[in-house]
Design an enzyme around this catalytic site. Sequence first.
Site: not given
Length: 333
Positions: A53-56, A109, A219
């Site tokens: 996921g994006s955001g990391h 994932d 997250h």
Amino acid sequence: MKKLLNDPANLVAESLRGVERAHPELRVDHENRIIYRADAPVSGKVGLLSGGGSGHEPAHAGFIGPGMLDAVCAGEVFTSPVPDQMAEATKQIDGGAGVLHLVWNYTGDVMNFDMAAELAAAETDTQVEAVVMNDDVAVEDSLFTAGRRGTGAAIAVEKIVGAAAEQGRSLSELADLARRVNDSSRSMGMALTSCTVPAKGSPTFDLPDDEIEIGIGIHGEPGRRRVPLASAHDIAEMLVDPILADRDFTGGEGVFVFVNGMGATPQLELYLMYNEIAALLDKAGIVPVRTLVGPYVTSLDMAGCLVSITRLDDDMLRLWDAPVATSALRWGM
């Protein structure tokens, strides 16, 4: 919520356009949301694929380039990429020596990378192996995982295995090395504040100003416990003690220590935390021989930090020091 964006629904797509403009050494497949090193596939070299996921950021795209990854699949914020993305990337980075999937242990994932490997095998003769990274000592199972979560060890795994791939090592050798680095690593994180997912527009969880969460996931998953706000010295003990209790880090060539900022913690505070952590390691007779301090695996705008320790052998140390040229890590080039 105050964020630099246009429409939250377009955040990832527009960010990928920015990645493409800022880094001509990369190429971006916007339809499939895959970022490649520009020269992929590299003939005769095992391709290395990761993602999530994006955001990391800078994980995952910040680790693409010579000496690390060949491609990354980008999901929506905190959402796994889909199997079709991963299968396409797998096919595109196969230079004839196979592809290694480096998978952070989150249920979506793991499941989607498994499906992608099956798709790639059915459509081509690409040989695929996968290694799941699961270094977090905070909890054994969580809302997002079966078993331990994958967190800071990915930096050590992807850098060390990436260097070995540049040397021309085989797919099976790289998979064994990735498992060895992962098994040599343990991590623990904490949060001072929640993060805010743009599509939601409000904090992911409620954390009072006078409390902190120990053992947080990247997250915003719950950790081991909430405790009153404490000094940096006491927080360092809460993070390091469980890591040292879980694995023996003495011997070898020493350890790699990674102090990661979760997105909103200034470098000033992270170096203060490293000082406290190094003092605890000194007391335990553990020798840091390589360090990395900074925001490399973030959780949007969360304030907090994560500590990851990897016991290094001779081979791992040489591979960590080998040249790397990515947007997040660069030396020896």
